[in-house]
Design an enzyme around this catalytic site. Structure first.
Site, PDB file in Angstrom:
ATOM      1  N   THR A 126      48.910 -51.785 -35.362  1.00 44.61           N
ATOM      2  CA  THR A 126      48.946 -51.550 -36.808  1.00 44.61           C
ATOM      3  C   THR A 126      50.266 -52.013 -37.418  1.00 44.61           C
ATOM      4  OG1 THR A 126      47.504 -49.637 -36.509  1.00 44.61           O
ATOM      5  CG2 THR A 126      48.694 -49.778 -38.583  1.00 44.61           C
ATOM      6  N   SER A 132      43.672 -51.177 -41.362  1.00 50.53           N
ATOM      7  CA  SER A 132      42.333 -51.487 -40.867  1.00 50.53           C
ATOM      8  C   SER A 132      42.066 -52.996 -40.845  1.00 50.53           C
ATOM      9  CB  SER A 132      41.282 -50.793 -41.736  1.00 50.53           C
ATOM     10  OG  SER A 132      41.405 -49.388 -41.648  1.00 50.53           O
ATOM     11  N   ILE A 157      53.177 -46.249 -34.776  1.00 46.40           N
ATOM     12  CA  ILE A 157      53.028 -46.496 -33.349  1.00 46.40           C
ATOM     13  C   ILE A 157      53.301 -45.207 -32.567  1.00 46.40           C
ATOM     14  CG2 ILE A 157      53.742 -47.897 -31.396  1.00 46.40           C
ATOM     15  CD1 ILE A 157      52.310 -49.363 -33.788  1.00 46.40           C
ATOM     16  N   ARG A 268      39.931  -8.410 -37.886  1.00 51.75           N
ATOM     17  CA  ARG A 268      40.249  -8.189 -39.291  1.00 51.75           C
ATOM     18  C   ARG A 268      39.258  -7.195 -39.902  1.00 51.75           C
ATOM     19  NH1 ARG A 268      44.030  -7.991 -43.274  1.00 51.75           N
ATOM     20  NH2 ARG A 268      43.298  -8.905 -45.229  1.00 51.75           N
ATOM     21  N   GLN A 336      39.621 -20.690 -44.031  1.00 44.21           N
ATOM     22  CA  GLN A 336      38.956 -19.820 -44.993  1.00 44.21           C
ATOM     23  C   GLN A 336      38.653 -18.452 -44.389  1.00 44.21           C
ATOM     24  OE1 GLN A 336      38.615 -20.827 -48.052  1.00 44.21           O
ATOM     25  NE2 GLN A 336      37.509 -19.099 -48.917  1.00 44.21           N
ATOM     26  N   ILE A 337      38.215 -18.431 -43.147  1.00 42.84           N
ATOM     27  CA  ILE A 337      37.922 -17.160 -42.483  1.00 42.84           C
ATOM     28  C   ILE A 337      39.183 -16.304 -42.366  1.00 42.84           C
ATOM     29  CG2 ILE A 337      37.287 -16.156 -40.236  1.00 42.84           C
ATOM     30  CD1 ILE A 337      35.223 -18.457 -39.991  1.00 42.84           C
ATOM     31  N   GLY A 340      44.206 -15.554 -46.679  1.00 45.28           N
ATOM     32  CA  GLY A 340      45.606 -15.885 -46.938  1.00 45.28           C
ATOM     33  C   GLY A 340      46.400 -16.153 -45.672  1.00 45.28           C
ATOM     34  N   GLU A 363      42.752 -44.949 -34.848  1.00 47.72           N
ATOM     35  CA  GLU A 363      41.829 -45.764 -34.042  1.00 47.72           C
ATOM     36  C   GLU A 363      40.560 -46.128 -34.799  1.00 47.72           C
ATOM     37  OE1 GLU A 363      41.404 -45.327 -29.866  1.00 47.72           O
ATOM     38  OE2 GLU A 363      43.145 -44.012 -29.709  1.00 47.72           O
ATOM     39  N   GLU A 367      35.701 -44.828 -42.462  1.00 43.55           N
ATOM     40  CA  GLU A 367      35.060 -45.924 -43.172  1.00 43.55           C
ATOM     41  C   GLU A 367      34.794 -47.110 -42.228  1.00 43.55           C
ATOM     42  OE1 GLU A 367      36.530 -43.013 -45.626  1.00 43.55           O
ATOM     43  OE2 GLU A 367      37.790 -44.219 -44.288  1.00 43.55           O
TER      44      GLU A 367
END
Length: 381
Positions: A126, A132, A157, A268, A336-337, A340, A363, A367
């Site tokens: 790269t 790409s 790299i 929790r 999310q579970i 905060g 790699e 897309e």
């Protein structure tokens, strides 16, 4: 079809799980905060044979099949994505390129050192202006007298500043396009090879990533890997195998986050009960578990095909695309579970979410994977 792991794969998985629980998970948060490459732990992985996972025993490696290697990367990724990336890039890019295309003298000299972890491998494709679009690389190698002289630069790299040996891709005949690129092997410390500052990244922070610059870097003819002008085609073959390891890494990061999220949900207490009893949490876990198991199976399918000597480019792209995006979705749900607490660095799901993003980019972006998959679907093969 047999979906059961072989006994040797189960033993390998259990050995790595024990190592990760003891030597990785307790330290991964600090490595991430410091952005420090865990050289001592990488050396221990070398002692376990994981830095030469698929290198044949005759060259000092472990001689694993691709399924075993995918298991290894997945298990390490569950504990620390950065360390999993180090193992994946060292094995699948630099070492694999030398093994597949290097001369026998190069293999004999470098593979035992790479397989043991005494040397770390970096692979330089790269560039700053051609991510790409790798065919538009600007790094050039010109034949001058009795040697090649390389000028240019590379970006992103892995092992860029800690590497011992570099595989560098450079244009040797611009007019030939994909048939005008050559791979060169260069040792660290060579005059004209200048590793830049380690990059400060969003995730994978303890994996070493840097820019490289080449200023009249001289390379002897015997350090060409493969044939002159065969480097790009060799690289495409190398990347196909590497995508299996990134799929395994993504699955591991996602599964690690799922495990952490379930453990947290059981502890929790809200509204008088563990939040694991709430349907909203259960459905998030169900989605995560379903997608990650599918990602794991797709990864093992691609690995199996590679081991069987069958075409696997399409399957590797599918596994990499699905696993990386499934890991991203799973780690977001894991945060999310946690509520905060998922947004603070005390809990590992925050790091997992940052680490997972790289799997959608490195790699070959998602897309690019879609391009590979779509082209083969349209062609019908």
């Amino acid at each position: 079809m047999d979906f059961q792991l072989k006994p040797e794969h189960v033993a390998l998985r259990d050995m790595i799980r024990s190592f990760v629980a003891r030597e990785v998970r307790p330290f991964a948060r600090q490595w991430d905060e410091d952005g420090k490459f865990p050289a001592d732990t990488v050396a221990k992985l070398g002692e376990l044979g994981l830095m030469g996972a698929m290198v044949p025993e005759e060259y000092g490696g472990s001689g694993m099949d691709t399924v075993g290697y995918a298991i290894a990367v997945e298990e390490i990724g569950k504990g620390d994505g950065s360390l999993g990336l180090t193992v994946a890039s060292h094995n699948s890019l630099c070492t694999a390129h030398i093994l597949a295309f290097g001369s026998e003298s190069i293999r004999r000299k470098y593979l035992p050192e790479l397989a043991s972890g005494r040397m770390l491998g970096a692979w330089a494709l790269t560039e700053p202006g051609s991510g790409s679009d790798s065919l538009n690389m600007r790094t050039k190698a010109e034949w001058k007298g009795d040697r090649w002289v390389i000028n240019g630069s590379k970006m992103f790299i892995t092992q860029g500043t800690v590497g011992s040996v570099y595989v560098i891709l450079a244009v040797t005949d611009k007019a030939k396009g994909r048939d005008g690129v050559t791979a060169f092997l260069v040792e660290a410390g060579a005059k004209g090879l200048h590793p830049g500052k380690k990059l400060d990244k969003l995730g994978m922070r303890s994996s070493d990533t840097a820019e490289l610059a080449f200023e009249d870097l001289e390379v002897r003819p015997g350090s060409v890997i493969g044939d002159v002008n065969s480097g790009f085609r060799d690289t495409m073959r190398n990347l196909a195998g590497g995508r299996i390891s990134i799929a395994a890494l993504a699955a591991g990061i996602g599964l690690g986050a799922l495990s952490d999220a379930i453990a947290y949900a059981k502890e929790r207490i809200q509204f008088g009960q563990p939040i694991s009893g709430f349907q909203a949490i259960q459905w998030m876990a169900a989605d995560m578990g379903t997608e990650l198991e599918a990602a794991e199976l797709l990864t093992f399918r691609a690995a199996y095909l590679k081991d069987a000597g069958k075409p696997y480019v399409q399957e590797a792209a599918i596994a990499k695309l699905f696993a990386s995006e499934a890991a991203m979705r799973a780690t977001i749900k894991a945060v999310q579970i946690h509520g905060g607490y998922g947004y603070v660095r005390e809990y590992p799901v925050e790091r997992a979410m940052r680490d997972a993003k790289l799997c959608e980019i490195g790699e070959g972006t998602s897309e690019v994977q879609r391009l590979i998959i779509a082209r083969r679907l349209v062609r019908g093969n």
